[in-house]
Design a protein around this motif. Structure first.
Motif, PDB file in Angstrom:
ATOM      1  N   ALA A   1      19.998  40.833  26.779  1.00  0.00           N
ATOM      2  CA  ALA A   1      19.951  42.044  25.963  1.00  0.00           C
ATOM      3  C   ALA A   1      19.413  43.222  26.774  1.00  0.00           C
ATOM      4  CB  ALA A   1      19.096  41.806  24.719  1.00  0.00           C
ATOM      5  N   ALA A   2      18.330  43.006  27.496  1.00  0.00           N
ATOM      6  CA  ALA A   2      17.748  44.077  28.309  1.00  0.00           C
ATOM      7  C   ALA A   2      18.727  44.549  29.379  1.00  0.00           C
ATOM      8  CB  ALA A   2      16.439  43.602  28.938  1.00  0.00           C
ATOM      9  N   ALA A   3      19.383  43.616  30.043  1.00  0.00           N
ATOM     10  CA  ALA A   3      20.322  43.969  31.107  1.00  0.00           C
ATOM     11  C   ALA A   3      21.529  44.724  30.565  1.00  0.00           C
ATOM     12  CB  ALA A   3      20.779  42.708  31.849  1.00  0.00           C
ATOM     13  N   ALA A   4      21.934  44.414  29.337  1.00  0.00           N
ATOM     14  CA  ALA A   4      23.102  45.066  28.738  1.00  0.00           C
ATOM     15  C   ALA A   4      22.740  46.347  27.993  1.00  0.00           C
ATOM     16  CB  ALA A   4      23.803  44.097  27.791  1.00  0.00           C
ATOM     17  N   GLY A   5      21.439  46.605  27.832  1.00  0.00           N
ATOM     18  CA  GLY A   5      21.002  47.828  27.158  1.00  0.00           C
ATOM     19  C   GLY A   5      21.086  47.760  25.642  1.00  0.00           C
ATOM     20  N   VAL A   6      20.941  46.557  25.080  1.00  0.00           N
ATOM     21  CA  VAL A   6      20.952  46.377  23.628  1.00  0.00           C
ATOM     22  C   VAL A   6      19.733  45.548  23.246  1.00  0.00           C
ATOM     23  CG1 VAL A   6      23.485  46.503  23.499  1.00  0.00           C
ATOM     24  CG2 VAL A   6      22.374  44.272  23.721  1.00  0.00           C
ATOM     25  N   ASN A   7      19.548  45.330  21.947  1.00  0.00           N
ATOM     26  CA  ASN A   7      18.448  44.446  21.560  1.00  0.00           C
ATOM     27  C   ASN A   7      18.990  43.050  21.253  1.00  0.00           C
ATOM     28  OD1 ASN A   7      19.106  44.250  18.713  1.00  0.00           O
ATOM     29  ND2 ASN A   7      18.291  46.320  18.489  1.00  0.00           N
ATOM     30  N   VAL A   8      18.097  42.108  21.122  1.00  0.00           N
ATOM     31  CA  VAL A   8      18.471  40.713  20.918  1.00  0.00           C
ATOM     32  C   VAL A   8      19.288  40.550  19.636  1.00  0.00           C
ATOM     33  CG1 VAL A   8      17.542  38.405  20.451  1.00  0.00           C
ATOM     34  CG2 VAL A   8      16.558  39.798  22.273  1.00  0.00           C
ATOM     35  N   GLU A   9      18.934  41.269  18.594  1.00  0.00           N
ATOM     36  CA  GLU A   9      19.669  41.157  17.331  1.00  0.00           C
ATOM     37  C   GLU A   9      21.118  41.628  17.486  1.00  0.00           C
ATOM     38  OE1 GLU A   9      18.865  39.425  14.646  1.00  0.00           O
ATOM     39  OE2 GLU A   9      17.122  38.892  15.857  1.00  0.00           O
ATOM     40  N   THR A  10      21.354  42.583  18.362  1.00  0.00           N
ATOM     41  CA  THR A  10      22.723  43.030  18.621  1.00  0.00           C
ATOM     42  C   THR A  10      23.524  41.904  19.259  1.00  0.00           C
ATOM     43  OG1 THR A  10      22.025  45.332  18.860  1.00  0.00           O
ATOM     44  CG2 THR A  10      24.137  44.732  19.853  1.00  0.00           C
ATOM     45  N   VAL A  11      22.923  41.215  20.209  1.00  0.00           N
ATOM     46  CA  VAL A  11      23.593  40.070  20.843  1.00  0.00           C
ATOM     47  C   VAL A  11      23.921  39.025  19.793  1.00  0.00           C
ATOM     48  CG1 VAL A  11      23.377  38.207  22.535  1.00  0.00           C
ATOM     49  CG2 VAL A  11      22.467  40.481  23.077  1.00  0.00           C
ATOM     50  N   ARG A  12      22.978  38.718  18.942  1.00  0.00           N
ATOM     51  CA  ARG A  12      23.208  37.708  17.897  1.00  0.00           C
ATOM     52  C   ARG A  12      24.302  38.164  16.924  1.00  0.00           C
ATOM     53  NH1 ARG A  12      16.967  36.764  17.721  1.00  0.00           N
ATOM     54  NH2 ARG A  12      16.813  34.980  19.123  1.00  0.00           N
ATOM     55  N   PHE A  13      24.288  39.438  16.595  1.00  0.00           N
ATOM     56  CA  PHE A  13      25.325  39.978  15.704  1.00  0.00           C
ATOM     57  C   PHE A  13      26.706  39.843  16.345  1.00  0.00           C
ATOM     58  CE2 PHE A  13      27.999  43.546  14.340  1.00  0.00           C
ATOM     59  CZ  PHE A  13      28.095  43.246  12.987  1.00  0.00           C
ATOM     60  N   TYR A  14      26.811  40.175  17.624  1.00  0.00           N
ATOM     61  CA  TYR A  14      28.089  40.029  18.329  1.00  0.00           C
ATOM     62  C   TYR A  14      28.528  38.568  18.363  1.00  0.00           C
ATOM     63  CZ  TYR A  14      27.682  44.867  20.050  1.00  0.00           C
ATOM     64  OH  TYR A  14      27.586  46.229  20.160  1.00  0.00           O
ATOM     65  N   GLN A  15      27.584  37.659  18.483  1.00  0.00           N
ATOM     66  CA  GLN A  15      27.922  36.238  18.455  1.00  0.00           C
ATOM     67  C   GLN A  15      28.457  35.849  17.078  1.00  0.00           C
ATOM     68  OE1 GLN A  15      24.138  34.627  19.711  1.00  0.00           O
ATOM     69  NE2 GLN A  15      24.843  34.358  21.814  1.00  0.00           N
ATOM     70  N   ARG A  16      27.768  36.251  16.015  1.00  0.00           N
ATOM     71  CA  ARG A  16      28.226  35.935  14.658  1.00  0.00           C
ATOM     72  C   ARG A  16      29.584  36.557  14.364  1.00  0.00           C
ATOM     73  NH1 ARG A  16      22.827  37.183  13.596  1.00  0.00           N
ATOM     74  NH2 ARG A  16      23.408  39.204  12.718  1.00  0.00           N
ATOM     75  N   SER A  17      29.847  37.709  14.979  1.00  0.00           N
ATOM     76  CA  SER A  17      31.116  38.409  14.770  1.00  0.00           C
ATOM     77  C   SER A  17      32.245  37.838  15.628  1.00  0.00           C
ATOM     78  CB  SER A  17      30.956  39.902  15.101  1.00  0.00           C
ATOM     79  OG  SER A  17      29.971  40.484  14.279  1.00  0.00           O
ATOM     80  N   GLY A  18      31.900  36.938  16.532  1.00  0.00           N
ATOM     81  CA  GLY A  18      32.910  36.340  17.397  1.00  0.00           C
ATOM     82  C   GLY A  18      33.294  37.188  18.597  1.00  0.00           C
ATOM     83  N   LEU A  19      32.515  38.226  18.866  1.00  0.00           N
ATOM     84  CA  LEU A  19      32.823  39.100  20.002  1.00  0.00           C
ATOM     85  C   LEU A  19      32.342  38.516  21.324  1.00  0.00           C
ATOM     86  CD1 LEU A  19      31.980  42.511  18.318  1.00  0.00           C
ATOM     87  CD2 LEU A  19      34.255  41.622  18.866  1.00  0.00           C
ATOM     88  N   ILE A  20      31.258  37.758  21.269  1.00  0.00           N
ATOM     89  CA  ILE A  20      30.809  37.029  22.458  1.00  0.00           C
ATOM     90  C   ILE A  20      30.531  35.593  22.047  1.00  0.00           C
ATOM     91  CG2 ILE A  20      29.839  39.040  23.673  1.00  0.00           C
ATOM     92  CD1 ILE A  20      27.069  38.082  22.872  1.00  0.00           C
ATOM     93  N   ASP A  21      30.698  34.703  22.997  1.00  0.00           N
ATOM     94  CA  ASP A  21      30.479  33.286  22.727  1.00  0.00           C
ATOM     95  C   ASP A  21      28.993  32.970  22.741  1.00  0.00           C
ATOM     96  OD1 ASP A  21      33.197  32.740  22.588  1.00  0.00           O
ATOM     97  OD2 ASP A  21      33.330  32.465  24.765  1.00  0.00           O
TER      98      ASP A  21
END
Length: 132
Positions: A11-31
């Motif tokens: 999350a830090a390296a991509a410039g987002v927060n952890v919840e954004t990563v989890r949201f993208y996972q739930r949305s199927g945008l990232i594995d």
């Protein structure tokens, strides 16, 4: 070499927060990687690139569904499909700009009426909103 990192480091390296990563996972945008025996899922540089892609596409006004379509086209020879999505998005942006210009013109007129020496007792902006 693809460095393995935890979700927090990703999350830090991509410039987002952890919840954004989890949201993208739930949305199927990232594995979501498999959980290994030590219990910590790890991510790589490809995940950073994908999240940055998603964020850039969002900044251009693409919806998550449209981004999902773009990601499905990634790496294929489907430039025409990608181009069509971009053309539709451009048309939508141009329509919004037209609407924004009309709003700007209307608001400038209302402000000018407020600044006018010839105004009646009430607020011209309130009156314009009532009349229209």
């Amino acid at each position: 070499m693809d460095e393995k990192m935890t979700i927090g480091r990703l999350a830090a390296a991509a410039g987002v927060n952890v919840e954004t990563v989890r949201f993208y996972q739930r949305s199927g945008l990232i594995d979501e990687p498999m959980r290994p025996h030590d219990g910590y899922r790890t991510y790589g540089d490809g995940d950073i690139r994908r999240i940055r892609f998603i964020k850039r596409a969002q900044l251009l006004g693409f919806t998550l569904d449209e981004i999902s379509s773009l990601l499905r086209l990634e790496g294929s020879l489907a430039c025409n499909g990608t181009r069509e999505l971009a053309i539709r998005k451009l048309a939508m942006v141009e329509s919004k700009l037209t609407d924004l210009h009309a709003m700007k013109t209307a608001l400038e007129g209302m402000v000018a009426q407020c600044d006018s020496e010839e105004r009646s007792e009430g607020c011209p902006i309130i009156q314009a909103l009532i009349d229209d």
